[in-house]
Scaffold this motif. Structure first.
Motif, PDB file in Angstrom:
ATOM      1  N   MET A  66       2.733  -7.968 -10.691  1.00 48.34           N
ATOM      2  CA  MET A  66       2.375  -7.878  -9.269  1.00 48.34           C
ATOM      3  C   MET A  66       1.845  -9.202  -8.734  1.00 48.34           C
ATOM      4  SD  MET A  66       0.022  -4.960  -7.467  1.00 48.34           S
ATOM      5  CE  MET A  66      -1.540  -5.564  -8.072  1.00 48.34           C
ATOM      6  N   PRO A  67       2.698  -9.987  -8.049  1.00 49.18           N
ATOM      7  CA  PRO A  67       2.189 -11.180  -7.377  1.00 49.18           C
ATOM      8  C   PRO A  67       1.304 -10.772  -6.195  1.00 49.18           C
ATOM      9  CG  PRO A  67       4.502 -10.820  -6.813  1.00 49.18           C
ATOM     10  CD  PRO A  67       4.136  -9.777  -7.828  1.00 49.18           C
ATOM     11  N   LEU A  68       0.214 -11.522  -6.023  1.00 51.11           N
ATOM     12  CA  LEU A  68      -0.680 -11.277  -4.886  1.00 51.11           C
ATOM     13  C   LEU A  68      -0.555 -12.433  -3.893  1.00 51.11           C
ATOM     14  CD1 LEU A  68      -3.028  -9.572  -3.595  1.00 51.11           C
ATOM     15  CD2 LEU A  68      -4.585 -11.200  -4.702  1.00 51.11           C
ATOM     16  N   TYR A  69      -0.269 -12.097  -2.664  1.00 54.59           N
ATOM     17  CA  TYR A  69      -0.171 -13.069  -1.573  1.00 54.59           C
ATOM     18  C   TYR A  69      -1.369 -12.932  -0.648  1.00 54.59           C
ATOM     19  CZ  TYR A  69       4.657 -13.851  -2.953  1.00 54.59           C
ATOM     20  OH  TYR A  69       5.783 -14.183  -3.662  1.00 54.59           O
ATOM     21  N   VAL A  70      -1.646 -14.008   0.099  1.00 51.83           N
ATOM     22  CA  VAL A  70      -2.691 -13.971   1.110  1.00 51.83           C
ATOM     23  C   VAL A  70      -2.038 -14.171   2.465  1.00 51.83           C
ATOM     24  CG1 VAL A  70      -4.748 -15.147   1.982  1.00 51.83           C
ATOM     25  CG2 VAL A  70      -4.443 -14.846  -0.466  1.00 51.83           C
ATOM     26  N   CYS A  71      -2.463 -13.380   3.435  1.00 50.35           N
ATOM     27  CA  CYS A  71      -1.893 -13.478   4.783  1.00 50.35           C
ATOM     28  C   CYS A  71      -3.001 -13.416   5.817  1.00 50.35           C
ATOM     29  CB  CYS A  71      -0.896 -12.329   5.003  1.00 50.35           C
ATOM     30  SG  CYS A  71      -0.199 -12.300   6.668  1.00 50.35           S
ATOM     31  N   ARG A  72      -3.115 -14.478   6.608  1.00 53.65           N
ATOM     32  CA  ARG A  72      -4.100 -14.509   7.700  1.00 53.65           C
ATOM     33  C   ARG A  72      -3.426 -14.366   9.059  1.00 53.65           C
ATOM     34  NH1 ARG A  72      -9.094 -16.704   6.907  1.00 53.65           N
ATOM     35  NH2 ARG A  72      -9.562 -17.584   4.870  1.00 53.65           N
ATOM     36  N   ARG A  73      -2.109 -14.600   9.077  1.00 53.06           N
ATOM     37  CA  ARG A  73      -1.405 -14.613  10.375  1.00 53.06           C
ATOM     38  C   ARG A  73      -0.479 -13.414  10.461  1.00 53.06           C
ATOM     39  NH1 ARG A  73       1.484 -19.974  10.817  1.00 53.06           N
ATOM     40  NH2 ARG A  73       2.053 -19.128  12.854  1.00 53.06           N
TER      41      ARG A  73
ATOM     42  N   PHE B 221     -10.346 -14.127  -7.753  1.00 51.43           N
ATOM     43  CA  PHE B 221      -9.518 -15.127  -7.061  1.00 51.43           C
ATOM     44  C   PHE B 221      -9.822 -15.115  -5.561  1.00 51.43           C
ATOM     45  CE2 PHE B 221      -7.300 -14.315 -10.994  1.00 51.43           C
ATOM     46  CZ  PHE B 221      -6.853 -15.573 -11.380  1.00 51.43           C
ATOM     47  N   LEU B 222     -10.056 -13.923  -5.020  1.00 50.32           N
ATOM     48  CA  LEU B 222     -10.358 -13.827  -3.590  1.00 50.32           C
ATOM     49  C   LEU B 222     -11.775 -14.300  -3.301  1.00 50.32           C
ATOM     50  CD1 LEU B 222      -8.511 -10.498  -2.954  1.00 50.32           C
ATOM     51  CD2 LEU B 222      -7.940 -12.717  -1.943  1.00 50.32           C
ATOM     52  N   ILE B 223     -12.700 -14.022  -4.210  1.00 54.45           N
ATOM     53  CA  ILE B 223     -14.070 -14.516  -4.029  1.00 54.45           C
ATOM     54  C   ILE B 223     -14.047 -16.045  -3.996  1.00 54.45           C
ATOM     55  CG2 ILE B 223     -16.346 -14.709  -5.133  1.00 54.45           C
ATOM     56  CD1 ILE B 223     -15.990 -11.796  -6.049  1.00 54.45           C
ATOM     57  N   ASP B 224     -13.293 -16.656  -4.905  1.00 52.48           N
ATOM     58  CA  ASP B 224     -13.210 -18.127  -4.945  1.00 52.48           C
ATOM     59  C   ASP B 224     -12.548 -18.679  -3.688  1.00 52.48           C
ATOM     60  OD1 ASP B 224     -14.458 -18.323  -7.320  1.00 52.48           O
ATOM     61  OD2 ASP B 224     -12.668 -18.735  -8.506  1.00 52.48           O
ATOM     62  N   LEU B 225     -11.510 -17.999  -3.227  1.00 55.67           N
ATOM     63  CA  LEU B 225     -10.747 -18.505  -2.079  1.00 55.67           C
ATOM     64  C   LEU B 225     -11.519 -18.364  -0.769  1.00 55.67           C
ATOM     65  CD1 LEU B 225      -7.780 -19.470  -1.240  1.00 55.67           C
ATOM     66  CD2 LEU B 225      -7.474 -17.095  -0.519  1.00 55.67           C
ATOM     67  N   LEU B 226     -12.214 -17.228  -0.610  1.00 56.63           N
ATOM     68  CA  LEU B 226     -12.791 -16.904   0.698  1.00 56.63           C
ATOM     69  C   LEU B 226     -14.304 -17.122   0.723  1.00 56.63           C
ATOM     70  CD1 LEU B 226     -10.779 -13.588   1.265  1.00 56.63           C
ATOM     71  CD2 LEU B 226     -10.245 -15.854   2.163  1.00 56.63           C
TER      72      LEU B 226
ATOM     73  N   VAL C 121     -11.110  -8.636   3.604  1.00 62.52           N
ATOM     74  CA  VAL C 121      -9.773  -8.300   3.107  1.00 62.52           C
ATOM     75  C   VAL C 121      -9.534  -6.808   3.320  1.00 62.52           C
ATOM     76  CG1 VAL C 121      -8.383  -8.180   0.991  1.00 62.52           C
ATOM     77  CG2 VAL C 121      -9.831 -10.176   1.414  1.00 62.52           C
ATOM     78  N   LEU C 122      -8.307  -6.459   3.696  1.00 56.34           N
ATOM     79  CA  LEU C 122      -7.998  -5.055   3.954  1.00 56.34           C
ATOM     80  C   LEU C 122      -7.667  -4.334   2.645  1.00 56.34           C
ATOM     81  CD1 LEU C 122      -7.662  -3.140   6.456  1.00 56.34           C
ATOM     82  CD2 LEU C 122      -5.205  -3.375   6.054  1.00 56.34           C
ATOM     83  N   LEU C 123      -8.439  -3.260   2.376  1.00 57.50           N
ATOM     84  CA  LEU C 123      -8.130  -2.398   1.232  1.00 57.50           C
ATOM     85  C   LEU C 123      -7.604  -1.071   1.743  1.00 57.50           C
ATOM     86  CD1 LEU C 123     -11.127  -2.967  -1.218  1.00 57.50           C
ATOM     87  CD2 LEU C 123      -8.899  -4.107  -1.153  1.00 57.50           C
ATOM     88  N   SER C 124      -6.721  -0.487   0.961  1.00 56.86           N
ATOM     89  CA  SER C 124      -6.053   0.752   1.345  1.00 56.86           C
ATOM     90  C   SER C 124      -6.287   1.767   0.230  1.00 56.86           C
ATOM     91  CB  SER C 124      -4.562   0.439   1.515  1.00 56.86           C
ATOM     92  OG  SER C 124      -3.829   1.611   1.681  1.00 56.86           O
TER      93      SER C 124
END
Ligand code: C5P
Length: 139
Positions: free
Chosen positions: A91-98, A134-139, A25-28
């Motif tokens: 803050m809604p969090l979205y996931v984007c792969r494309r 949530f990201l650990i569970d998803l990915l 995941v990209l962190l900034s």
């Protein structure tokens, strides 16, 4: 006693977990001079009047990272809610792969692709940190 203080204003910010082919995941990193400088966050920004959060992300990803994506490529994952001192952040969090293009730091930020299990090594704003599981569970 009744609380007569005025409620905190609500700030709506949309955030995006951009995911690469290795499930990183990209962190900034927030640049010097900004609030919470030095902390690592999910790219995104304030939802402007008349925008949906998805439209905000398409715009912010273009402005901040120089990449192109489309609203249908953004999948909602979860929602952060945090009371900062002067405002309440939603803050809604979205996931984007494309997306098209290679993310570039167009606003002086430092970028890093990080596996979700390693995200705890990157200090995040208090609103962002609860999103990691949530990201650990998803990915
Ligand atoms: O990015 P910007 O400074 O416009 O965001 C406004 C505020 O929202 C920040 O000062 C910070 O408190 C909060 N924020 C956050 N996590 C993010 C983005 C913004 O906590 N990923």
């Amino acid at each position: 006693m009744m609380d007569t203080s005025s409620p905190k204003p609500i700030l709506l910010v949309a955030a995006c977990a951009l995911v690469d082919a290795d499930n990183r995941v990209l962190l900034s990193q927030r640049p010097e001079g900004k609030a919470l400088a030095g902390l690592w966050e999910f790219p995104g920004g304030k939802v402007e009047p008349g925008e949906t959060p998805e439209e905000t992300l398409v715009r912010e990803l273009r402005e901040e990272l120089g990449i192109e994506t489309k609203v249908p490529c953004l999948a909602p994952l979860t929602f952060a809610s945090h009371a900062y001192e002067t405002f309440h952040l939603l803050m809604p969090l979205y996931v984007c792969r494309r997306f098209e293009g290679i993310p570039m730091p167009r606003e002086g930020q430092v970028l890093k692709w990080v596996a979700p299990r390693n995200m705890r090594d990157y200090p995040m704003p208090p609103a962002d940190e609860p999103l990691i599981p949530f990201l650990i569970d998803l990915l």
